[in-house]
Design a protein around this motif. Structure first.
Motif, mmCIF file in Angstrom:
data_model
loop_
_atom_site.group_PDB
_atom_site.id
_atom_site.type_symbol
_atom_site.label_atom_id
_atom_site.label_comp_id
_atom_site.label_asym_id
_atom_site.label_seq_id
_atom_site.Cartn_x
_atom_site.Cartn_y
_atom_site.Cartn_z
ATOM 1 N N ARG A 36 0.827 -1.218 0.000
ATOM 2 C CA ARG A 36 0.000 0.000 0.000
ATOM 3 C C ARG A 36 0.854 1.257 0.000
ATOM 4 O O ARG A 36 0.575 2.206 -0.735
ATOM 5 N N MET A 37 1.906 1.277 0.809
ATOM 6 C CA MET A 37 2.778 2.452 0.835
ATOM 7 C C MET A 37 3.446 2.639 -0.527
ATOM 8 O O MET A 37 3.588 3.762 -0.998
ATOM 9 N N SER A 38 3.815 1.552 -1.168
ATOM 10 C CA SER A 38 4.407 1.631 -2.499
ATOM 11 C C SER A 38 3.423 2.253 -3.492
ATOM 12 O O SER A 38 3.792 3.117 -4.300
ATOM 13 N N GLN A 39 2.183 1.844 -3.410
ATOM 14 C CA GLN A 39 1.158 2.396 -4.302
ATOM 15 C C GLN A 39 0.937 3.888 -4.027
ATOM 16 O O GLN A 39 0.750 4.670 -4.964
ATOM 17 N N TYR A 40 0.976 4.281 -2.773
ATOM 18 C CA TYR A 40 0.824 5.695 -2.432
ATOM 19 C C TYR A 40 2.003 6.504 -2.986
ATOM 20 O O TYR A 40 1.830 7.587 -3.521
ATOM 21 N N GLU A 41 3.212 5.961 -2.834
ATOM 22 C CA GLU A 41 4.403 6.672 -3.295
ATOM 23 C C GLU A 41 4.480 6.746 -4.825
ATOM 24 O O GLU A 41 5.075 7.666 -5.367
ATOM 25 N N LYS A 42 3.927 5.798 -5.502
ATOM 26 C CA LYS A 42 3.921 5.802 -6.972
ATOM 27 C C LYS A 42 2.754 6.612 -7.538
ATOM 28 O O LYS A 42 2.694 6.850 -8.732
ATOM 29 N N GLY A 43 1.829 6.996 -6.686
ATOM 30 C CA GLY A 43 0.670 7.752 -7.133
ATOM 31 C C GLY A 43 -0.402 6.890 -7.759
ATOM 32 O O GLY A 43 -1.326 7.404 -8.391
ATOM 33 N N VAL A 44 -0.318 5.571 -7.578
ATOM 34 C CA VAL A 44 -1.319 4.650 -8.112
ATOM 35 C C VAL A 44 -2.628 4.823 -7.355
ATOM 36 O O VAL A 44 -3.705 4.836 -7.949
ATOM 37 N N HIS A 45 -2.519 4.955 -6.048
ATOM 38 C CA HIS A 45 -3.677 5.188 -5.182
ATOM 39 C C HIS A 45 -3.334 6.314 -4.215
ATOM 40 O O HIS A 45 -2.175 6.508 -3.865
ATOM 41 N N LEU A 46 -4.346 7.040 -3.783
ATOM 42 C CA LEU A 46 -4.172 8.047 -2.747
ATOM 43 C C LEU A 46 -4.839 7.544 -1.472
ATOM 44 O O LEU A 46 -5.962 7.034 -1.528
ATOM 45 N N PRO A 47 -4.168 7.676 -0.341
ATOM 46 C CA PRO A 47 -4.776 7.224 0.913
ATOM 47 C C PRO A 47 -5.911 8.146 1.326
ATOM 48 O O PRO A 47 -5.952 9.319 0.952
ATOM 49 N N GLY A 48 -6.804 7.611 2.117
ATOM 50 C CA GLY A 48 -7.884 8.410 2.677
ATOM 51 C C GLY A 48 -7.354 9.365 3.731
ATOM 52 O O GLY A 48 -6.213 9.263 4.182
ATOM 53 N N GLU A 49 -8.215 10.276 4.120
ATOM 54 C CA GLU A 49 -7.839 11.320 5.075
ATOM 55 C C GLU A 49 -7.308 10.751 6.390
ATOM 56 O O GLU A 49 -6.313 11.249 6.938
ATOM 57 N N SER A 50 -7.938 9.718 6.902
ATOM 58 C CA SER A 50 -7.497 9.173 8.193
ATOM 59 C C SER A 50 -6.107 8.546 8.093
ATOM 60 O O SER A 50 -5.289 8.701 9.009
ATOM 61 N N ILE A 51 -5.800 7.884 6.982
ATOM 62 C CA ILE A 51 -4.469 7.295 6.810
ATOM 63 C C ILE A 51 -3.428 8.402 6.650
ATOM 64 O O ILE A 51 -2.329 8.307 7.196
ATOM 65 N N VAL A 52 -3.757 9.449 5.914
ATOM 66 C CA VAL A 52 -2.822 10.569 5.760
ATOM 67 C C VAL A 52 -2.515 11.175 7.130
ATOM 68 O O VAL A 52 -1.356 11.464 7.439
ATOM 69 N N LYS A 53 -3.525 11.344 7.957
ATOM 70 C CA LYS A 53 -3.310 11.881 9.305
ATOM 71 C C LYS A 53 -2.391 10.973 10.111
ATOM 72 O O LYS A 53 -1.507 11.443 10.834
ATOM 73 N N GLN A 54 -2.589 9.669 9.994
ATOM 74 C CA GLN A 54 -1.756 8.721 10.735
ATOM 75 C C GLN A 54 -0.310 8.744 10.219
ATOM 76 O O GLN A 54 0.628 8.699 11.010
ATOM 77 N N ILE A 55 -0.139 8.811 8.911
ATOM 78 C CA ILE A 55 1.201 8.894 8.326
ATOM 79 C C ILE A 55 1.883 10.178 8.799
ATOM 80 O O ILE A 55 3.051 10.155 9.198
ATOM 81 N N ALA A 56 1.168 11.289 8.759
ATOM 82 C CA ALA A 56 1.732 12.565 9.200
ATOM 83 C C ALA A 56 2.156 12.504 10.658
ATOM 84 O O ALA A 56 3.221 13.012 11.019
ATOM 85 N N THR A 57 1.353 11.868 11.478
ATOM 86 C CA THR A 57 1.693 11.734 12.898
ATOM 87 C C THR A 57 2.972 10.921 13.068
ATOM 88 O O THR A 57 3.870 11.315 13.821
ATOM 89 N N VAL A 58 3.061 9.807 12.377
ATOM 90 C CA VAL A 58 4.252 8.958 12.481
ATOM 91 C C VAL A 58 5.495 9.712 12.018
ATOM 92 O O VAL A 58 6.558 9.623 12.643
ATOM 93 N N LEU A 59 5.377 10.479 10.939
ATOM 94 C CA LEU A 59 6.520 11.204 10.392
ATOM 95 C C LEU A 59 6.732 12.561 11.059
ATOM 96 O O LEU A 59 7.677 13.271 10.720
ATOM 97 N N ASP A 60 5.861 12.917 12.000
ATOM 98 C CA ASP A 60 5.911 14.193 12.720
ATOM 99 C C ASP A 60 5.914 15.374 11.747
ATOM 100 O O ASP A 60 6.776 16.253 11.794
ATOM 101 N N LEU A 61 4.912 15.359 10.868
ATOM 102 C CA LEU A 61 4.723 16.424 9.883
ATOM 103 C C LEU A 61 3.267 16.857 9.888
ATOM 104 O O LEU A 61 2.390 16.056 10.194
ATOM 105 N N PRO A 62 2.997 18.101 9.504
ATOM 106 C CA PRO A 62 1.595 18.507 9.374
ATOM 107 C C PRO A 62 1.005 17.891 8.104
ATOM 108 O O PRO A 62 1.713 17.693 7.106
#
Length: 102
Positions: A36-62
């Motif tokens: 899934r992360m590979s697909q997000y990074e390649k632009g094949v799929h975009l994650p939903g809002e809740s996953i983006v929030k979780q990714i941002a939290t893990v990476l300590d980014l807004p």
């Protein structure tokens, strides 16, 4: 590659995460985290809002960092995110005085 996918890949690598580890820490099922992360990074799929929030939290980014079209604005958001509340107010006050003094 979308702005989101480019920023995601850059941020993940800068923080030393594998795709699998970032996915798992963001709450994605371990069996599919890497794919899934590979697909997000390649632009094949975009994650939903809740996953983006979780990714941002893990990476300590807004969250907004991932969507800024301008690299300078994205970097500014990243820096602002790291500031303490009192320092943020000072930065906003300075930015307002510079922006509206012309």
């Amino acid at each position: 590659m979308t702005t989101f996918s480019r920023r995601l890949k850059e941020a993940r690598k800068a923080r030393g995460f594998s795709q699998e580890r970032l996915g798992i820490e963001a709450g994605i099922e371990p069996a599919t985290a890497s794919a899934r992360m590979s697909q997000y990074e390649k632009g094949v799929h975009l994650p939903g809002e809740s996953i983006v929030k979780q990714i941002a939290t893990v990476l300590d980014l807004p969250v907004a960092y991932f969507y800024c079209a301008n690299d300078d604005e994205a970097h500014l958001l990243q820096c602002f995110h790291c500031l303490k509340q009192d320092d943020r107010k000072q930065v906003v006050d300075l930015a307002e005085s510079l922006a509206f003094s012309q």
